[in-house]
Scaffold this active site. Structure first.
Site, PDB file in Angstrom:
ATOM      1  N   GLY A   6      -2.160   5.120  -4.421  1.00 63.54           N
ATOM      2  CA  GLY A   6      -1.731   3.746  -4.152  1.00 63.54           C
ATOM      3  C   GLY A   6      -2.574   3.108  -3.076  1.00 63.54           C
ATOM      4  CG  HIS A   7      -5.623   1.328  -2.310  1.00 59.34           C
ATOM      5  ND1 HIS A   7      -6.089   1.729  -1.078  1.00 59.34           N
ATOM      6  CD2 HIS A   7      -6.427   1.910  -3.241  1.00 59.34           C
ATOM      7  CE1 HIS A   7      -7.134   2.522  -1.257  1.00 59.34           C
ATOM      8  NE2 HIS A   7      -7.356   2.650  -2.553  1.00 59.34           N
ATOM      9  CG  ASP A   8      -1.943  -3.459   2.179  1.00 56.82           C
ATOM     10  OD1 ASP A   8      -1.727  -3.235   3.374  1.00 56.82           O
ATOM     11  OD2 ASP A   8      -1.578  -4.507   1.616  1.00 56.82           O
ATOM     12  CB  ILE A   9      -2.871  -4.836  -3.261  1.00 58.96           C
ATOM     13  CG1 ILE A   9      -2.509  -6.129  -3.996  1.00 58.96           C
ATOM     14  CG2 ILE A   9      -3.355  -3.756  -4.222  1.00 58.96           C
ATOM     15  CD1 ILE A   9      -3.707  -6.772  -4.677  1.00 58.96           C
ATOM     16  CE1 TYR A  11       1.768   2.933  -1.759  1.00 61.00           C
ATOM     17  CE2 TYR A  11       0.122   2.372  -0.102  1.00 61.00           C
ATOM     18  CZ  TYR A  11       0.645   3.255  -1.035  1.00 61.00           C
ATOM     19  OH  TYR A  11       0.026   4.463  -1.240  1.00 61.00           O
ATOM     20  CG  ASP A  37      -3.328  -0.025   4.077  1.00 60.13           C
ATOM     21  OD1 ASP A  37      -2.456   0.547   3.410  1.00 60.13           O
ATOM     22  OD2 ASP A  37      -4.458  -0.288   3.641  1.00 60.13           O
TER      23      ASP A  37
END
Length: 259
Positions: A6-9, A11, A37
């Site tokens: 996963g990445h910030d966008i 989450y 993040d």
């Protein structure tokens, strides 16, 4: 989902934060990776570690810190959830008080294609905004939503009459809560940030200075950033490798490190 990539966008998409950011009628806008993040993840992990250290100091027992980006981001939205629950926030983008929906809390373009950020939320600040802009508007009608479209046009028209630097000077001693939108490099030269040393150049690299600051200890940037290989010999010695310098010279350090 703990085992999934996963990445910030993603989450902030799950928490509703991404949905809430952007212009009315437009797509969600990505707030860099500040919200997930750093704001929801890194900050909450630091808070957790500090709390665990305090617990260990008080009781002699440690703590396992479980910090999730979605939890931290959801907490950052607590105030928005409160307004949603009380009916003072609409679950849409760009139609609310602090998401760009209000004409007195928005960003406007200047005559030179730059921008000014307006945050005149309180009545006295809004009244000051009207004075500096030279607009003949009734301050008491600030929250009359039926007038917002026209008010936005009038404010936008006023800002297009001068350059960003001219407006920055006009608002420099004002309580209207208006500021020029600076680039990353420009920010370092802003009088306030420059006086505080908030953004500094160190060893040729523009970067934020250490914060928060404490009265009992100096705030310094310390040593310059390392270059690849700078500490290799030290690490090898710490691992108990005999003649680290000789290993580095012969190229055997690569194999040793791999082991």
């Amino acid at each position: 989902m703990a085992q999934l990539a996963g990445h910030d966008i993603g989450y902030i998409a799950l928490t509703g934060a991404l949905h809430a950011i952007g212009s009315s009628g437009g797509p969600p806008q990505i707030p860099l990776n500040l919200l997930g993040d750093f704001g929801g993840g890194g900050t909450y992990l630091v808070i957790g570690v500090l709390a665990a250290l305090r617990e260990a100091d008080r009781t002699g027992r440690g703590q396992v810190v479980d910090a999730a980006i979605v939890d931290g981001t959801a907490h950052l939205l607590a105030g928005t959830h409160m307004m949603l629950a009380t009916g003072t926030w609409q679950d849409e983008r760009g139609v609310n008080l602090v998401d760009g929906g209000a004409p007195f809390y928005a960003v406007y373009e200047t005559s030179d294609g730059r921008h000014m950020a307006v945050g005149a939320l309180e009545p006295k600040f809004y009244a000051e905004l009207l004075v500096v802009l030279g607009l003949d508007e009734d301050p008491a009608a600030q929250h009359d939503r039926t007038r917002w479209p026209l008010l936005r046009e009038r404010i936008a028209g006023a800002f297009t009459g001068r350059t960003q630097s001219e407006w920055a000077q006009a608002f420099s001693a004002s309580d209207a809560c208006v500021a020029p939108v600076m680039s990353l490099r420009e920010a370092a030269g802003h009088p306030h940030l420059k006086a505080r040393g908030t953004v500094v150049e160190h060893d040729g690299v523009l970067q934020p200075a250490p914060a928060p600051r404490f009265s009992g200890s100096p705030t310094t940037l310390g040593s310059p950033p390392p270059v690849p290989g700078l500490h290799t010999a030290d690490v090898l010695k710490a691992w108990g490798v005999g003649d680290a310098e000789a290993l580095l010279t012969s190229g055997a350090a690569v194999q040793t490190a791999a082991v």
